[in-house]
Write an enzyme that holds these catalytic residues in place. Structure first.
Site, PDB file in Angstrom:
ATOM      1  N   LYS A  11       0.806  -1.185  -0.054  1.00 27.56           N
ATOM      2  CA  LYS A  11      -0.091   0.071  -0.170  1.00 27.56           C
ATOM      3  C   LYS A  11       0.833   1.163   0.050  1.00 27.56           C
ATOM      4  CE  LYS A  11      -3.718  -2.698   1.803  1.00 27.56           C
ATOM      5  NZ  LYS A  11      -4.946  -2.892   2.438  1.00 27.56           N
ATOM      6  N   GLU A 167     -11.087 -10.557  -1.362  1.00 26.23           N
ATOM      7  CA  GLU A 167     -10.708  -9.837  -0.192  1.00 26.23           C
ATOM      8  C   GLU A 167     -11.995  -9.199   0.302  1.00 26.23           C
ATOM      9  OE1 GLU A 167      -6.260  -8.286  -0.212  1.00 26.23           O
ATOM     10  OE2 GLU A 167      -7.295  -6.872  -1.234  1.00 26.23           O
ATOM     11  N   SER A 212      -6.508  -9.321   6.594  1.00 23.35           N
ATOM     12  CA  SER A 212      -5.891  -9.753   8.021  1.00 23.35           C
ATOM     13  C   SER A 212      -5.253 -10.803   7.878  1.00 23.35           C
ATOM     14  CB  SER A 212      -7.138  -9.522   9.080  1.00 23.35           C
ATOM     15  OG  SER A 212      -7.483  -7.954   9.211  1.00 23.35           O
TER      16      SER A 212
HETATM   17  P1  13P Z   1      -4.434  -6.455   5.491  1.00 23.96           P
HETATM   18  O1  13P Z   1      -3.765  -7.781   5.395  1.00 23.96           O
HETATM   19  O2  13P Z   1      -3.778  -5.266   6.263  1.00 23.96           O
HETATM   20  O3  13P Z   1      -5.937  -6.649   6.160  1.00 23.96           O
HETATM   21  O4  13P Z   1      -4.619  -5.831   4.031  1.00 23.96           O
HETATM   22  C1  13P Z   1      -5.156  -6.651   3.110  1.00 23.96           C
HETATM   23  C2  13P Z   1      -5.322  -6.052   1.745  1.00 23.96           C
HETATM   24  O5  13P Z   1      -5.684  -5.279   1.482  1.00 23.96           O
HETATM   25  C3  13P Z   1      -4.382  -6.768   0.678  1.00 23.96           C
HETATM   26  O6  13P Z   1      -4.359  -6.300  -0.615  1.00 23.96           O
END
Ligand code: 13P
Length: 249
Positions: A11, A167, A212
């Site tokens: 991200k 997701e 997560s």
């Molecule tokens: P998290 O693992 O921080 O929940 O994020 C998942 C995600 O959006 C991966 O693209």
């Protein structure tokens, strides 16, 4: 056997110096299973340096987004060719944060998927329902529409080159993971939807789970028959945690 993949979506995290440090830690980590494909997706500004560090290693490079246009007057955008020539092989498309904060639609994601494939990039196409949609019993309707929309017009040959990531939006960054059973149900549903495009190819498409994923829940998720790995956010920023998730495939 389907390709197992663990991808880290960094991200908007990682300066160039932080990228270098994290990648060196990951390269020094012990990989227990040679059959798992490891992908890291740092921010655009770190891609070039990342590709130099990862060159010749077992870790592949991915980007987090790209333009639906090949080139031209699109200020602030990044084209698939720019990614490819920067050493990128995978590109995350249609992430829920792009859908939520940048109004990306299935139609737009579909255009990006087609352009990525034409350019030689492997799209990791994200789908997933909101909490309200799950509570209303609409998970399959929502995810089914996203799968059909983002893959619209793809041939069996093209389908063979994509990766899907389920997701659930309510599980992203919240610490609330779908149980392995909940995730498996949706993964099996997605695979069934892929059958509508091409029966043989549907069995070959890797479907990753994201939301997560942590070292302590990765094994249970990865053990499910239709979960072929994971797309990891927060835990991919810590080398030990990411290695533990990779080694839990
Ligand atoms: P998290 O693992 O921080 O929940 O994020 C998942 C995600 O959006 C991966 O693209």
């Amino acid at each position: 056997m389907r390709q197992k993949i663990v991808a880290g979506n960094w991200k908007m995290n990682g300066t160039i110096a932080e990228t270098e440090n994290l990648l060196r830690e990951l390269l020094a980590g012990k990989l227990n299973n040679q059959n798992v494909k490891v992908v890291v997706c740092p921010p655009y500004t770190s891609l070039h340096v990342a590709s130099k560090i990862l060159n010749g290693s077992h870790i592949a490079l991915g980007a987090q987004n790209m333009s639906e246009h090949a080139r031209g007057a699109y200020t602030g955008e990044i084209s698939p060719e720019m990614l490819l020539t920067a050493g990128v092989l995978y590109v995350i498309l249609g992430h829920s944060e792009r859908r939520q904060y940048h109004a990306e639609t299935d139609q737009l994601v579909n255009a990006k998927v087609k352009l990525a494939l034409q350019t030689g990039l492997i799209p990791i196409i994200c789908v997933g329902e909101l909490l309200s949609e799950r509570e209303e019993g609409r998970t399959e309707t929502v995810v089914g529409k996203q799968v059909a929309g983002t893959l619209s017009g793809l041939t069996a040959e093209a389908l063979n080159k994509v990766v899907i990531a389920y997701e659930p939006v309510w599980a992203i960054g919240t610490g609330k993971t779908a149980t392995p059973q909940m995730a498996q149900e949706v993964h099996a549903f997605i695979r069934d939807r892929l059958m509508a495009i091409d029966k043989t190819t549907a069995g070959k498409v890797p479907i990753l789970y994201g939301g997560s994923v942590k070292p302590d829940n990765a094994l249970g998720l990865h053990r499910q028959p239709d979960i072929d790995g994971s797309l990891v956010g927060g835990a991919s920023l810590k080398a030990d945690d990411f290695m533990a998730i990779i080694n839990a495939v």
